[in-house]
Design a protein around this motif. Sequence first.
Motif, PDB file in Angstrom:
ATOM      1  N   VAL A  53      13.852  43.990  20.793  1.00  0.00           N
ATOM      2  CA  VAL A  53      12.561  44.275  21.429  1.00  0.00           C
ATOM      3  C   VAL A  53      12.604  43.754  22.859  1.00  0.00           C
ATOM      4  O   VAL A  53      13.417  42.888  23.180  1.00  0.00           O
ATOM      5  N   PRO A  54      11.731  44.283  23.733  1.00  0.00           N
ATOM      6  CA  PRO A  54      11.725  43.762  25.100  1.00  0.00           C
ATOM      7  C   PRO A  54      11.293  42.293  25.122  1.00  0.00           C
ATOM      8  O   PRO A  54      10.407  41.881  24.375  1.00  0.00           O
ATOM      9  N   PHE A  55      11.930  41.548  26.021  1.00  0.00           N
ATOM     10  CA  PHE A  55      11.606  40.136  26.245  1.00  0.00           C
ATOM     11  C   PHE A  55      10.098  39.928  26.430  1.00  0.00           C
ATOM     12  O   PHE A  55       9.510  39.011  25.872  1.00  0.00           O
ATOM     13  N   GLY A  56       9.489  40.833  27.170  1.00  0.00           N
ATOM     14  CA  GLY A  56       8.066  40.680  27.479  1.00  0.00           C
ATOM     15  C   GLY A  56       7.147  41.000  26.312  1.00  0.00           C
ATOM     16  O   GLY A  56       5.949  40.747  26.374  1.00  0.00           O
ATOM     17  N   ASP A  57       7.701  41.546  25.243  1.00  0.00           N
ATOM     18  CA  ASP A  57       6.883  41.885  24.079  1.00  0.00           C
ATOM     19  C   ASP A  57       6.784  40.746  23.078  1.00  0.00           C
ATOM     20  O   ASP A  57       6.226  40.915  21.992  1.00  0.00           O
ATOM     21  N   VAL A  58       7.368  39.595  23.430  1.00  0.00           N
ATOM     22  CA  VAL A  58       7.388  38.477  22.495  1.00  0.00           C
ATOM     23  C   VAL A  58       6.459  37.371  23.000  1.00  0.00           C
ATOM     24  O   VAL A  58       6.521  36.987  24.172  1.00  0.00           O
ATOM     25  N   ALA A  59       5.585  36.898  22.120  1.00  0.00           N
ATOM     26  CA  ALA A  59       4.758  35.726  22.454  1.00  0.00           C
ATOM     27  C   ALA A  59       5.181  34.587  21.529  1.00  0.00           C
ATOM     28  O   ALA A  59       5.425  34.800  20.343  1.00  0.00           O
ATOM     29  N   VAL A  60       5.262  33.401  22.089  1.00  0.00           N
ATOM     30  CA  VAL A  60       5.663  32.239  21.295  1.00  0.00           C
ATOM     31  C   VAL A  60       4.472  31.286  21.174  1.00  0.00           C
ATOM     32  O   VAL A  60       3.894  30.872  22.176  1.00  0.00           O
ATOM     33  N   LEU A  61       4.087  30.994  19.945  1.00  0.00           N
ATOM     34  CA  LEU A  61       2.931  30.137  19.686  1.00  0.00           C
ATOM     35  C   LEU A  61       3.419  28.784  19.157  1.00  0.00           C
ATOM     36  O   LEU A  61       4.332  28.727  18.330  1.00  0.00           O
ATOM     37  N   HIS A  62       2.772  27.736  19.610  1.00  0.00           N
ATOM     38  CA  HIS A  62       3.243  26.414  19.204  1.00  0.00           C
ATOM     39  C   HIS A  62       2.173  25.368  19.469  1.00  0.00           C
ATOM     40  O   HIS A  62       1.176  25.632  20.152  1.00  0.00           O
ATOM     41  N   GLY A  63       2.392  24.183  18.952  1.00  0.00           N
ATOM     42  CA  GLY A  63       1.622  23.026  19.394  1.00  0.00           C
ATOM     43  C   GLY A  63       0.206  22.941  18.852  1.00  0.00           C
ATOM     44  O   GLY A  63      -0.615  22.229  19.421  1.00  0.00           O
ATOM     45  N   ASP A  64      -0.114  23.651  17.790  1.00  0.00           N
ATOM     46  CA  ASP A  64      -1.457  23.573  17.214  1.00  0.00           C
ATOM     47  C   ASP A  64      -1.254  23.707  15.708  1.00  0.00           C
ATOM     48  O   ASP A  64      -0.777  24.738  15.229  1.00  0.00           O
ATOM     49  N   THR A  65      -1.618  22.666  14.975  1.00  0.00           N
ATOM     50  CA  THR A  65      -1.307  22.692  13.542  1.00  0.00           C
ATOM     51  C   THR A  65      -2.095  23.768  12.800  1.00  0.00           C
ATOM     52  O   THR A  65      -1.755  24.120  11.673  1.00  0.00           O
ATOM     53  N   ALA A  66      -3.154  24.317  13.445  1.00  0.00           N
ATOM     54  CA  ALA A  66      -3.870  25.418  12.804  1.00  0.00           C
ATOM     55  C   ALA A  66      -3.126  26.743  13.013  1.00  0.00           C
ATOM     56  O   ALA A  66      -3.389  27.719  12.314  1.00  0.00           O
ATOM     57  N   ILE A  67      -2.239  26.780  13.966  1.00  0.00           N
ATOM     58  CA  ILE A  67      -1.472  28.003  14.246  1.00  0.00           C
ATOM     59  C   ILE A  67      -0.052  27.862  13.724  1.00  0.00           C
ATOM     60  O   ILE A  67       0.488  28.745  13.081  1.00  0.00           O
ATOM     61  N   SER A  68       0.519  26.724  14.010  1.00  0.00           N
ATOM     62  CA  SER A  68       1.878  26.427  13.554  1.00  0.00           C
ATOM     63  C   SER A  68       1.718  25.346  12.499  1.00  0.00           C
ATOM     64  O   SER A  68       1.552  24.178  12.812  1.00  0.00           O
ATOM     65  N   HIS A  69       1.751  25.765  11.240  1.00  0.00           N
ATOM     66  CA  HIS A  69       1.292  24.820  10.228  1.00  0.00           C
ATOM     67  C   HIS A  69       2.339  23.805   9.815  1.00  0.00           C
ATOM     68  O   HIS A  69       2.027  22.789   9.234  1.00  0.00           O
ATOM     69  N   LYS A  70       3.608  24.100  10.101  1.00  0.00           N
ATOM     70  CA  LYS A  70       4.554  23.038   9.793  1.00  0.00           C
ATOM     71  C   LYS A  70       5.676  22.973  10.806  1.00  0.00           C
ATOM     72  O   LYS A  70       6.067  23.979  11.395  1.00  0.00           O
ATOM     73  N   GLY A  71       6.147  21.782  11.003  1.00  0.00           N
ATOM     74  CA  GLY A  71       7.198  21.596  11.982  1.00  0.00           C
ATOM     75  C   GLY A  71       7.527  20.133  12.119  1.00  0.00           C
ATOM     76  O   GLY A  71       6.836  19.272  11.586  1.00  0.00           O
ATOM     77  N   MET A  72       8.610  19.881  12.820  1.00  0.00           N
ATOM     78  CA  MET A  72       9.051  18.510  13.060  1.00  0.00           C
ATOM     79  C   MET A  72       9.064  18.185  14.551  1.00  0.00           C
ATOM     80  O   MET A  72       9.541  17.144  14.965  1.00  0.00           O
ATOM     81  N   ASP A  73       8.601  19.161  15.384  1.00  0.00           N
ATOM     82  CA  ASP A  73       8.337  18.863  16.783  1.00  0.00           C
ATOM     83  C   ASP A  73       9.593  18.682  17.658  1.00  0.00           C
ATOM     84  O   ASP A  73      10.678  19.031  17.224  1.00  0.00           O
ATOM     85  N   THR A  74       9.372  18.111  18.834  1.00  0.00           N
ATOM     86  CA  THR A  74      10.410  18.164  19.874  1.00  0.00           C
ATOM     87  C   THR A  74      10.819  16.788  20.378  1.00  0.00           C
ATOM     88  O   THR A  74       9.989  16.058  20.920  1.00  0.00           O
ATOM     89  N   TYR A  75      12.080  16.460  20.149  1.00  0.00           N
ATOM     90  CA  TYR A  75      12.709  15.205  20.606  1.00  0.00           C
ATOM     91  C   TYR A  75      14.171  15.301  20.201  1.00  0.00           C
ATOM     92  O   TYR A  75      14.573  16.195  19.446  1.00  0.00           O
ATOM     93  N   GLY A  76      14.972  14.383  20.711  1.00  0.00           N
ATOM     94  CA  GLY A  76      16.360  14.284  20.242  1.00  0.00           C
ATOM     95  C   GLY A  76      17.181  15.544  20.449  1.00  0.00           C
ATOM     96  O   GLY A  76      18.075  15.832  19.658  1.00  0.00           O
ATOM     97  N   SER A  77      16.891  16.293  21.512  1.00  0.00           N
ATOM     98  CA  SER A  77      17.635  17.529  21.807  1.00  0.00           C
ATOM     99  C   SER A  77      17.764  18.396  20.562  1.00  0.00           C
ATOM    100  O   SER A  77      18.824  18.941  20.256  1.00  0.00           O
ATOM    101  N   ARG A  78      16.670  18.498  19.819  1.00  0.00           N
ATOM    102  CA  ARG A  78      16.720  19.183  18.539  1.00  0.00           C
ATOM    103  C   ARG A  78      16.142  20.589  18.572  1.00  0.00           C
ATOM    104  O   ARG A  78      16.400  21.383  17.674  1.00  0.00           O
TER     105      ARG A  78
END
Lengths: 165, 869
Positions: B538-563
């Motif tokens: 798909v075109p690069f511009g057709d992609v949206a990335v959602l993050h940083g809100d537990t109501a939208i992104s319900h699970k994750g381990m977040d950002t640190y440690g070059s992970r």
Amino acid sequence: MPRITVTVDGVTYEEDVEPRLLLVHLLRDRLGKTGTPVGCDTSNCGACTVMLDGRSAKSCSVLAVQADGSDVVTIEGLARGDEWHPMQKAFHTEHALQCGYCTPGMIMAAIDLLRDDPDPSEEAVREGLEGNLCRCTGYCNIVRAVRLAAQEMSQAGERREVRTP
Amino acid sequence: MSEQLDAGLIAERIAESDQLGEPSGAHEVGRARRRKEDARLVTGRTTWTDNIQLPGMLYMAFLRSPMAHARITRVDTSAARARPGVVAVYSGRDLAGEQGSLPCAWPVTDDIVIPDHPPMAVEEVRYAGEAVACVVATDRYKAADALEAIEVDYEPLDAVVDMTEALAEGSPLVHESGNRAFTWKFAGGDIDAAFRDAPVVIERTYVQQRLIPTAMEPRAVVATTDGDGFTLYSATQIPHVLRVMLALTTGIPEHKLRVVAPDVGGGFGSKLQVTAEEVLSLLVTRRLGKPVKWTESRSEGNLTVHHGRDQLQRISLAAERDGRVRGVRVDLLADMGAYLMLVTPGIPLLGAFMYNGIYKIDAYDFTCTGVFTTKMPTDAYRGAGRPEATFAIERAVDELAHELGLDPVEVRRRNWITHQEFPYDTICGLTYDSGNYEAATEKALALFGYDKLRAEQSDRRDRRDPVQLGIGVSTYTEMCGLAPSRVLGSLSYGAGGWEHASVRMLPTGKVEVVTGTSPHGQGHETAWSQIVADALGVPFGDVAVLHGDTAISHKGMDTYGSRSLVVGGVAVLAACEKVKDKARRIAAHMLEASADDIEFSAGSFTVRGTAEGRTIQELALATFAAHDLPDGVEPGLDADATFDPDNFSFPHGTHLCAVEVDTETGACAIRSYVAVDDVGSVVNPLIVEGQVHGGIAQGIGQALFEEAVHDTEGNLLTTTMADYLIPTAADLPDFTTDRTETPATSNPLGVKGVGEAGTIASTPAVVNAIVDALRPYGVHDVRMPCTPERIWRVVSEAGPPASGSGARAGAASAEAPAGTSAEAPASAPGTASAPGSRSGSDSGSGSGSASTRAPGSGEATSSSEGGAR
Ligand code: FES
Ligand code: FES
């Protein structure tokens, strides 16, 4: 409470302010101009830099009452409609920002730098931006961006006065 | 495989790649895409936490302890409560029943002491800056004003500032249980045999000074409630971890708590924390039923954002006469500060597996003791344990080279793992999957002009030039991609290291990606879009990335440690693969073919050997309509994936630094800096280069400028940006960066992570260069930060230079524990001082007119924000 009149990004405001209110807090808390952030409390970081009557100033070291009768341009008022200022474009092109917190102040300071020195050397850019701290980029790409913007602005014959016409 | 990112190339790439949203023929991964994030950031349409204004919002300000250690005998908040605009004032005692204890998720040993850590001090304060009361008022000035009306009586207790003294018999105690938090040991091979009769033994002690992370965005929190559920906005790196921890700490049920990390202005580990202010904001909003905001001032932040590093490292190295290292022994004291915060005790452990560096070593022995002091707790700071380890081994290997009269590159060559030897099982129990240290080093040496600089150095030595040239080498690796969950389990960490992603095709053919990573400057919106564009066609511009809100992104381990890329990016790719699998079945059904005969290319599913096919966008619409799906296939085209890596990834590289040191003044200037990093395959070279630049700058900051300095009473002296010096543009040179690419074998993208590499590599490169410059003077070490004063002092104490370039070898005794070093104990009476200072008014943006610095502005600043202390 003193009443002041100040133009910010082309809109004139009349506000009653406490004498001690900082310009940056007037902008952020009263006028909703949250594009200009605060990074320190000792006038060291430059994050809060805006154009005050056409020259860059750290808005945390100016009282709102001192800006009475002045023209302020913030990062939010820099673009002409959808057309970004060449400095905004250059920061994007050269990847001169990561978290972007320093960026509004850095862009304002860089524009003012080019007013005094339209074609600065790398060293001149580094010296000129010494009062604006960035923790993310290591400054390499900021320096590149400022020099790219300088080129573009001089090619376009552009010496855009950053103040409300 | 690699390319140098010079300015010309970058300009070309701009032309080629700055067509945001245009479909592209070529691969997206590997292109220098300009970032999607930038538009809002360069126009000021940002959502920093402090920008958030909610109706009826109240503002919090904290009264903080002016003493490092004291008993609180009385807190009287009544006068403050009577101030205009003040809605509430709370002391620790007021909140004692509900505030719980701030969590430590990493009990590294069974017998570790984890003291109770009330978010607001109740009986005792244990570091200067600890919160003792808070005011809630209708604006931020009124809240700050009222702090001065709170009366607190303190009964001073002895401060505990120095780690070694803290462990001595009879030391005053930080906690009744004693000043030792834990002792953690790790060993491999026969260390006694390695040291027995070793022809060469190098023993050194290095001080990893305490650092203040200094993300440019100060911390800020907004908490709000609708009477049932709670939302917390915070300038955090870890919305997901924070939600779990806040639920456990406050008793607010997890499903009633939403945590949002809006735009976050840098973290570097400092926002990988569960802070007192986050907990207290929630409690106050629960009590008052109103939204509250707290934003720290920089001075408050220097005191109370967790600090980094602060270790005393004793490293011994046993070697053969030919330079082969037999064994390494490390004995570490790690300053925990007053409490154990989220991962405080685990930080030195992240370094424990890295003291062997890139070398083949037969025996290893590591002991770390965590020590309580009456200072702000330490915790993650860019690199977290690994910069410390890399510094010690890279400094020690240089000492070995000097002792043997060998070139530092040659000693490394004789010890490093060669590219044919991968995968390589290290003495620390890790399996380095891939790498090519020879290639990175060769490239770096060529870019640097190593031989020419050595010739110049020798010439300057012969001439006894007062300005000496020093060359610093640093060859590093690091473990990135935190982390395989089973490994974290074996290290007693309280959580896993997986990452989650969802990819959903929308009916109109656009794509939403939900990631559990939480970027704060790293450009995930751009890089993840590149990965998805390639994977789904798909075109690069057709992609949206959602993050940083537990109501939208319900699970994750977040950002640190070059992970993030190594674990989270791979999860995104895995979710794309699942979407494609489903799309293939649906395409087969619609095209009346077998799924095995469906080929996928550039976003289209076609029947092999025919032109007949469906685009992924057409399939998205068809699954939305769901009129004609194969039996048993659910409507919709989306998928979730969770990736738990099998192994860490191991970026590596060679950094070379040339410094000119003026032996008469101590002034030190970096003349050139070359970094050749191997971070595996590269998704976006521009972002990678930016991470390397910023990382190098931060590592140089530790080497030359930064130190959190305390006096003997435990007061922090470097509370402002004028005292705690992070590098300015004028302090740094342009960096020459290049890459080699040896793909990681542990993940399908071949990526290794780049967030911490520069910081890990650069500190020893710079200090090695400074020491190298001063070798003719018999100097073996300069304590960080290597300020002009320290350099000057160490040179003057060392005496005149030995003559000629022959002085490079043999001037040192390997037996001398620390050689000649500028090692003024930081806590000696009267010697404590900030490494330098920078006056606020002198560092205007180069243009501040007189009117911008009018008298009285300093007063205004202090009345608005300085009242926080
Ligand atoms: S906020 Fe730092 S200089 Fe104004
Ligand atoms: S881009 Fe983050 S501080 Fe400059």
